[in-house]
Motif scaffolding. Structure first.
Motif, PDB file in Angstrom:
ATOM      1  N   GLN A   1      -0.928   1.534 -42.288  1.00 27.16           N
ATOM      2  CA  GLN A   1      -2.160   1.282 -43.029  1.00 27.16           C
ATOM      3  C   GLN A   1      -3.340   2.065 -42.462  1.00 27.16           C
ATOM      4  O   GLN A   1      -4.370   2.202 -43.111  1.00 27.16           O
ATOM      5  CB  GLN A   1      -2.485  -0.208 -43.028  1.00 27.16           C
ATOM      6  CG  GLN A   1      -1.445  -1.033 -43.742  1.00 27.16           C
ATOM      7  CD  GLN A   1      -1.268  -0.612 -45.195  1.00 27.16           C
ATOM      8  OE1 GLN A   1      -2.223  -0.313 -45.900  1.00 27.16           O
ATOM      9  NE2 GLN A   1      -0.021  -0.559 -45.652  1.00 27.16           N
ATOM     10  N   PHE A   2      -3.174   2.557 -41.235  1.00 31.30           N
ATOM     11  CA  PHE A   2      -4.238   3.319 -40.587  1.00 31.30           C
ATOM     12  C   PHE A   2      -3.598   4.223 -39.551  1.00 31.30           C
ATOM     13  O   PHE A   2      -2.657   3.831 -38.871  1.00 31.30           O
ATOM     14  CB  PHE A   2      -5.226   2.366 -39.902  1.00 31.30           C
ATOM     15  CG  PHE A   2      -6.264   3.060 -39.064  1.00 31.30           C
ATOM     16  CD1 PHE A   2      -7.385   3.626 -39.651  1.00 31.30           C
ATOM     17  CD2 PHE A   2      -6.114   3.165 -37.691  1.00 31.30           C
ATOM     18  CE1 PHE A   2      -8.348   4.270 -38.884  1.00 31.30           C
ATOM     19  CE2 PHE A   2      -7.070   3.805 -36.916  1.00 31.30           C
ATOM     20  CZ  PHE A   2      -8.187   4.360 -37.521  1.00 31.30           C
ATOM     21  N   ILE A   3      -4.136   5.450 -39.446  1.00 35.09           N
ATOM     22  CA  ILE A   3      -3.685   6.369 -38.411  1.00 35.09           C
ATOM     23  C   ILE A   3      -4.868   7.237 -37.981  1.00 35.09           C
ATOM     24  O   ILE A   3      -5.664   7.668 -38.814  1.00 35.09           O
ATOM     25  CB  ILE A   3      -2.487   7.242 -38.870  1.00 35.09           C
ATOM     26  CG1 ILE A   3      -1.980   8.116 -37.720  1.00 35.09           C
ATOM     27  CG2 ILE A   3      -2.835   8.050 -40.101  1.00 35.09           C
ATOM     28  CD1 ILE A   3      -0.632   8.771 -37.984  1.00 35.09           C
ATOM     29  N   SER A   4      -4.990   7.417 -36.686  1.00 26.65           N
ATOM     30  CA  SER A   4      -6.043   8.256 -36.131  1.00 26.65           C
ATOM     31  C   SER A   4      -5.435   9.044 -34.983  1.00 26.65           C
ATOM     32  O   SER A   4      -4.648   8.504 -34.205  1.00 26.65           O
ATOM     33  CB  SER A   4      -7.192   7.389 -35.616  1.00 26.65           C
ATOM     34  OG  SER A   4      -8.194   8.193 -35.030  1.00 26.65           O
ATOM     35  N   PHE A   5      -5.795  10.303 -34.889  1.00 30.48           N
ATOM     36  CA  PHE A   5      -5.260  11.101 -33.795  1.00 30.48           C
ATOM     37  C   PHE A   5      -6.352  11.967 -33.199  1.00 30.48           C
ATOM     38  O   PHE A   5      -7.346  12.274 -33.833  1.00 30.48           O
ATOM     39  CB  PHE A   5      -4.053  11.937 -34.226  1.00 30.48           C
ATOM     40  CG  PHE A   5      -4.227  12.637 -35.533  1.00 30.48           C
ATOM     41  CD1 PHE A   5      -4.791  13.893 -35.594  1.00 30.48           C
ATOM     42  CD2 PHE A   5      -3.824  12.029 -36.716  1.00 30.48           C
ATOM     43  CE1 PHE A   5      -4.946  14.547 -36.797  1.00 30.48           C
ATOM     44  CE2 PHE A   5      -3.980  12.669 -37.928  1.00 30.48           C
ATOM     45  CZ  PHE A   5      -4.548  13.931 -37.971  1.00 30.48           C
ATOM     46  N   GLY A   6      -6.145  12.326 -31.934  1.00 30.34           N
ATOM     47  CA  GLY A   6      -7.193  12.988 -31.175  1.00 30.34           C
ATOM     48  C   GLY A   6      -8.127  11.897 -30.663  1.00 30.34           C
ATOM     49  O   GLY A   6      -7.962  10.729 -30.973  1.00 30.34           O
ATOM     50  N   GLY A   7      -9.073  12.288 -29.852  1.00 25.41           N
ATOM     51  CA  GLY A   7      -9.950  11.242 -29.328  1.00 25.41           C
ATOM     52  C   GLY A   7     -11.127  11.807 -28.583  1.00 25.41           C
ATOM     53  O   GLY A   7     -11.355  13.018 -28.559  1.00 25.41           O
ATOM     54  N   LYS A   8     -11.856  10.929 -27.970  1.00 21.25           N
ATOM     55  CA  LYS A   8     -13.064  11.271 -27.223  1.00 21.25           C
ATOM     56  C   LYS A   8     -12.744  11.295 -25.732  1.00 21.25           C
ATOM     57  O   LYS A   8     -11.984  10.465 -25.255  1.00 21.25           O
ATOM     58  CB  LYS A   8     -14.163  10.230 -27.478  1.00 21.25           C
ATOM     59  CG  LYS A   8     -14.366   9.862 -28.924  1.00 21.25           C
ATOM     60  CD  LYS A   8     -15.046  10.957 -29.675  1.00 21.25           C
ATOM     61  CE  LYS A   8     -15.362  10.472 -31.097  1.00 21.25           C
ATOM     62  NZ  LYS A   8     -15.649  11.518 -31.997  1.00 21.25           N
ATOM     63  N   THR A   9     -13.345  12.216 -25.006  1.00 20.84           N
ATOM     64  CA  THR A   9     -13.157  12.242 -23.553  1.00 20.84           C
ATOM     65  C   THR A   9     -14.199  11.392 -22.842  1.00 20.84           C
ATOM     66  O   THR A   9     -14.014  11.017 -21.698  1.00 20.84           O
ATOM     67  CB  THR A   9     -13.197  13.688 -23.009  1.00 20.84           C
ATOM     68  OG1 THR A   9     -14.422  14.292 -23.406  1.00 20.84           O
ATOM     69  CG2 THR A   9     -12.019  14.501 -23.517  1.00 20.84           C
TER      70      THR A   9
ATOM     71  N   GLN B   1     -11.344  -3.180 -36.184  1.00 24.61           N
ATOM     72  CA  GLN B   1     -11.590  -3.583 -37.570  1.00 24.61           C
ATOM     73  C   GLN B   1     -10.375  -3.333 -38.456  1.00 24.61           C
ATOM     74  O   GLN B   1     -10.082  -4.123 -39.356  1.00 24.61           O
ATOM     75  CB  GLN B   1     -12.817  -2.850 -38.145  1.00 24.61           C
ATOM     76  CG  GLN B   1     -14.125  -3.296 -37.526  1.00 24.61           C
ATOM     77  CD  GLN B   1     -14.345  -4.806 -37.658  1.00 24.61           C
ATOM     78  OE1 GLN B   1     -14.155  -5.382 -38.720  1.00 24.61           O
ATOM     79  NE2 GLN B   1     -14.742  -5.436 -36.566  1.00 24.61           N
ATOM     80  N   GLN B   2      -9.664  -2.240 -38.205  1.00 26.62           N
ATOM     81  CA  GLN B   2      -8.452  -1.952 -38.981  1.00 26.62           C
ATOM     82  C   GLN B   2      -7.378  -3.002 -38.741  1.00 26.62           C
ATOM     83  O   GLN B   2      -6.667  -3.406 -39.668  1.00 26.62           O
ATOM     84  CB  GLN B   2      -7.929  -0.555 -38.644  1.00 26.62           C
ATOM     85  CG  GLN B   2      -8.816   0.569 -39.123  1.00 26.62           C
ATOM     86  CD  GLN B   2      -8.922   0.622 -40.643  1.00 26.62           C
ATOM     87  OE1 GLN B   2      -7.996   0.291 -41.369  1.00 26.62           O
ATOM     88  NE2 GLN B   2     -10.080   1.048 -41.109  1.00 26.62           N
ATOM     89  N   VAL B   3      -7.259  -3.462 -37.493  1.00 24.31           N
ATOM     90  CA  VAL B   3      -6.295  -4.525 -37.193  1.00 24.31           C
ATOM     91  C   VAL B   3      -6.713  -5.816 -37.885  1.00 24.31           C
ATOM     92  O   VAL B   3      -5.890  -6.474 -38.537  1.00 24.31           O
ATOM     93  CB  VAL B   3      -6.170  -4.735 -35.660  1.00 24.31           C
ATOM     94  CG1 VAL B   3      -5.357  -5.992 -35.350  1.00 24.31           C
ATOM     95  CG2 VAL B   3      -5.542  -3.518 -34.997  1.00 24.31           C
ATOM     96  N   LEU B   4      -7.993  -6.181 -37.749  1.00 27.22           N
ATOM     97  CA  LEU B   4      -8.474  -7.416 -38.369  1.00 27.22           C
ATOM     98  C   LEU B   4      -8.271  -7.409 -39.877  1.00 27.22           C
ATOM     99  O   LEU B   4      -7.958  -8.445 -40.478  1.00 27.22           O
ATOM    100  CB  LEU B   4      -9.960  -7.634 -38.046  1.00 27.22           C
ATOM    101  CG  LEU B   4     -10.292  -7.973 -36.601  1.00 27.22           C
ATOM    102  CD1 LEU B   4     -11.789  -8.142 -36.431  1.00 27.22           C
ATOM    103  CD2 LEU B   4      -9.535  -9.196 -36.118  1.00 27.22           C
ATOM    104  N   LYS B   5      -8.434  -6.256 -40.490  1.00 29.20           N
ATOM    105  CA  LYS B   5      -8.260  -6.126 -41.942  1.00 29.20           C
ATOM    106  C   LYS B   5      -6.816  -6.502 -42.344  1.00 29.20           C
ATOM    107  O   LYS B   5      -6.598  -7.059 -43.416  1.00 29.20           O
ATOM    108  CB  LYS B   5      -8.557  -4.687 -42.366  1.00 29.20           C
ATOM    109  CG  LYS B   5      -8.719  -4.531 -43.860  1.00 29.20           C
ATOM    110  CD  LYS B   5      -8.903  -3.120 -44.382  1.00 29.20           C
ATOM    111  CE  LYS B   5      -9.723  -2.168 -43.626  1.00 29.20           C
ATOM    112  NZ  LYS B   5      -9.849  -0.859 -44.293  1.00 29.20           N
ATOM    113  N   GLN B   6      -5.859  -6.217 -41.494  1.00 32.60           N
ATOM    114  CA  GLN B   6      -4.451  -6.506 -41.806  1.00 32.60           C
ATOM    115  C   GLN B   6      -4.065  -7.933 -41.457  1.00 32.60           C
ATOM    116  O   GLN B   6      -3.097  -8.461 -41.989  1.00 32.60           O
ATOM    117  CB  GLN B   6      -3.532  -5.521 -41.086  1.00 32.60           C
ATOM    118  CG  GLN B   6      -3.708  -4.083 -41.492  1.00 32.60           C
ATOM    119  CD  GLN B   6      -3.585  -3.880 -42.995  1.00 32.60           C
ATOM    120  OE1 GLN B   6      -2.677  -4.386 -43.647  1.00 32.60           O
ATOM    121  NE2 GLN B   6      -4.534  -3.143 -43.560  1.00 32.60           N
ATOM    122  N   LEU B   7      -4.800  -8.549 -40.529  1.00 32.57           N
ATOM    123  CA  LEU B   7      -4.504  -9.936 -40.139  1.00 32.57           C
ATOM    124  C   LEU B   7      -5.028 -10.837 -41.210  1.00 32.57           C
ATOM    125  O   LEU B   7      -4.811 -11.658 -41.751  1.00 32.57           O
ATOM    126  CB  LEU B   7      -5.134 -10.297 -38.793  1.00 32.57           C
ATOM    127  CG  LEU B   7      -4.495  -9.657 -37.583  1.00 32.57           C
ATOM    128  CD1 LEU B   7      -5.327  -9.878 -36.341  1.00 32.57           C
ATOM    129  CD2 LEU B   7      -3.092 -10.220 -37.345  1.00 32.57           C
TER     130      LEU B   7
END
Length: 180
Positions: free
Chosen positions: A151-159, A174-180
């Motif tokens: 339902q959600f995917i993000s790649f790469g990130g902040k240092t 928030q993405q997790v809460l949306k699925q719960l």
């Protein structure tokens, strides 16, 4: 002298063409993310504390999955925030936090202690890590619904740890809460 003018003309033409054909990386990232949404998370089998862990073990739960490795600065930058995310949700019986890395079990043990990682961390081959994270950059974070669909995917990130924390505790949480 004439070959130099031709060469200069070609260089100017290439530079001008290149500027007109700029790649929109945000659109490419968005397209890759959209490709994965709504698809089932790939089948997997990994060892966790000498026990086999598979998709069956996460069926019926909302799952947050993180892919990382030790020499990845953005991966390390988000570990404190991932620990916070885990602590916020660990008592929820409908939630599971799973982490995959291609680090050795010995390295995992050292890093888990150093960074206070309490969630499940499984060592798989580098090839398997890339297969499971859809051949994306590291870190990769994925949220699955209770049916095992991405339902959600993000790649790469902040240092920067503060920026990584903001991303994890706002967007991912928030993405997790949306699925719960």
């Amino acid at each position: 002298m004439k070959p130099y003018f031709v060469l200069i003309f070609l260089l100017i033409s290439l530079i001008t063409y290149g500027q007109q054909q700029q790649i929109d990386f945000d659109s490419l990232v968005s397209a890759r993310q959209k490709e994965s949404i709504g698809k089932p998370f790939p089948l997997f089998k990994a060892l966790l504390h000498n026990k086999t862990f598979t998709n069956q073990d996460i069926t019926g739960k909302v799952v947050f999955i993180n892919f990382w490795f030790a020499n990845c600065p953005p991966c390390i930058a988000e570990l404190d925030a991932l620990n916070e995310l885990y602590k916020k949700l660990k008592t929820n019986k409908q939630f599971e936090f799973v982490s995959f890395t291609y680090e050795s079990p010995k390295t995992i043990q050292v890093l888990a202690k150093k960074y206070h990682m309490q969630y499940k961390i499984m060592s798989v081959t580098q090839q398997e890590c890339y297969r499971l994270n859809q051949n994306n950059a590291f870190p990769t974070s994925i949220v699955l619904d209770k049916n095992g669909m991405i339902q959600f995917i993000s790649f790469g990130g902040k240092t920067d740890k503060a920026a990584a924390k903001k991303m994890v505790l706002t967007e991912y949480y928030q993405q997790v809460l949306k699925q719960l």
